[in-house]
Design a protein around this motif. Structure first.
Motif, short mmCIF file in Angstrom:
data_model
loop_
_atom_site.label_atom_id
_atom_site.label_comp_id
_atom_site.label_asym_id
_atom_site.label_seq_id
_atom_site.Cartn_x
_atom_site.Cartn_y
_atom_site.Cartn_z
N THR A 152 0.76 -1.29 -0.06
CA THR A 152 0.03 0.06 0.06
C THR A 152 0.96 1.14 -0.16
O THR A 152 0.37 2.40 -0.12
CB THR A 152 -0.94 -0.05 1.18
N HIS A 153 2.16 1.10 0.25
CA HIS A 153 2.99 2.38 0.30
C HIS A 153 3.69 2.68 -1.22
O HIS A 153 4.22 3.31 -1.37
CB HIS A 153 4.32 1.94 1.09
N ASP A 154 3.34 1.80 -2.30
CA ASP A 154 3.59 2.01 -3.40
C ASP A 154 2.43 1.96 -4.41
O ASP A 154 1.91 1.14 -4.94
CB ASP A 154 4.55 0.94 -3.95
N THR A 155 2.20 3.18 -4.64
CA THR A 155 0.68 3.35 -5.39
C THR A 155 0.91 3.10 -6.85
O THR A 155 -0.14 2.22 -7.38
CB THR A 155 0.55 5.13 -5.55
N GLN A 156 1.86 3.05 -7.48
CA GLN A 156 2.13 2.63 -8.93
C GLN A 156 2.15 0.98 -8.94
O GLN A 156 1.37 0.65 -9.85
CB GLN A 156 3.24 3.06 -9.56
N GLU A 157 2.59 0.52 -7.94
CA GLU A 157 2.62 -0.95 -8.03
C GLU A 157 0.92 -1.42 -7.78
O GLU A 157 0.76 -2.31 -8.42
CB GLU A 157 3.51 -1.48 -6.54
N CYS A 158 0.27 -0.62 -6.84
CA CYS A 158 -0.85 -1.06 -6.45
C CYS A 158 -1.78 -0.92 -7.86
O CYS A 158 -2.73 -1.80 -8.12
CB CYS A 158 -1.61 -0.05 -5.44
N VAL A 159 -1.61 0.09 -8.63
CA VAL A 159 -2.34 0.42 -9.75
C VAL A 159 -2.03 -0.86 -10.75
O VAL A 159 -2.93 -1.42 -11.63
CB VAL A 159 -2.00 1.65 -10.48
#
Length: 208
Positions: free
Chosen positions: A95-102
């Motif tokens: 959840t600390h890596d927005t791009q990874e989440c997307v």
């Protein structure tokens, strides 16, 4: 309310509106589409500790376990996307890596887009999509032929209980009794179903 989980936010804003356009109702993470007696469900399941999501495709019947007002129906059969090779599938993210989440959310949605049409087409209508199953199918047919369950495995008594209710609902007591007889033969630890099976068989004998 805005979530602090970018993966969830991506799913809510990019995926859920598409499901609503296809007739699904409800709220994240579980949406259902009801057509007559048939229930289709999409659940975006999350791990209780966070950081993992997957999608379960499910189906059920409104007459087996009626839902309370404004509640979802219970479902009976489910397939988890991405598991056709027999392995469980979850999408992990931080959840600390927005791009990874997307990226991970979009990957999950892509698998859904690839696999969900065949699931919902296979079980598109009631009773036509279910009329070809016989009682002995649940005993010895290949599991790929049967209705799916997450984790696989056979639940013969449970399946026969469901199909006994299907055919009683359709007022075909003879076919209901056929499933009830096989259910009794394979009742195992499901002793609570015994009376249901016995009643279905008795009802068919009365009609006969």
């Amino acid at each position: 309310m805005t979530s602090n989980d970018p993966f969830v936010e991506r799913v809510k804003h990019e995926f859920v509106p598409r499901l609503r356009a296809q007739g699904f109702r409800g709220s994240f993470p579980r949406l259902q589409r009801v057509s007559g007696d048939l229930v289709h469900e999409i659940e975006i399941q999350g791990w209780k500790y966070g950081g993992q999501r997957t999608i379960n495709l499910s189906l059920g019947f409104t007459f087996i376990q009626p839902a309370p007002v404004n509640k979802t129906y219970a479902t009976e059969y489910s397939y988890r996307i991405g598991t056709s090779d027999g392995r469980d599938r979850w999408w992990n993210y931080s959840t600390h890596d927005t791009q990874e989440c997307v990226t991970r959310a979009d990957e999950m949605i892509e698998v859904f887009d690839r696999e969900s049409p065949s699931f919902f087409e296979r079980f598109a209508t009631f009773p036509d999509s279910f009329a070809h199953f016989s009682p002995t199918d649940f005993v010895d047919a290949p599991q790929s032929y049967l209705l799916p369950r997450v984790g696989g495995g056979r639940m013969i008594a449970r399946d026969c209980w469901i199909f006994t209710q299907i055919w009683e609902h359709l007022d075909d007591r003879e076919r209901a009794a056929e499933f009830a007889r096989i259910g009794l033969e394979h009742i195992g630890s499901a002793g609570g179903l015994r009376k249901i099976f016995e009643n279905a068989i008795s009802n068919a004998e009365i009609v006969g």
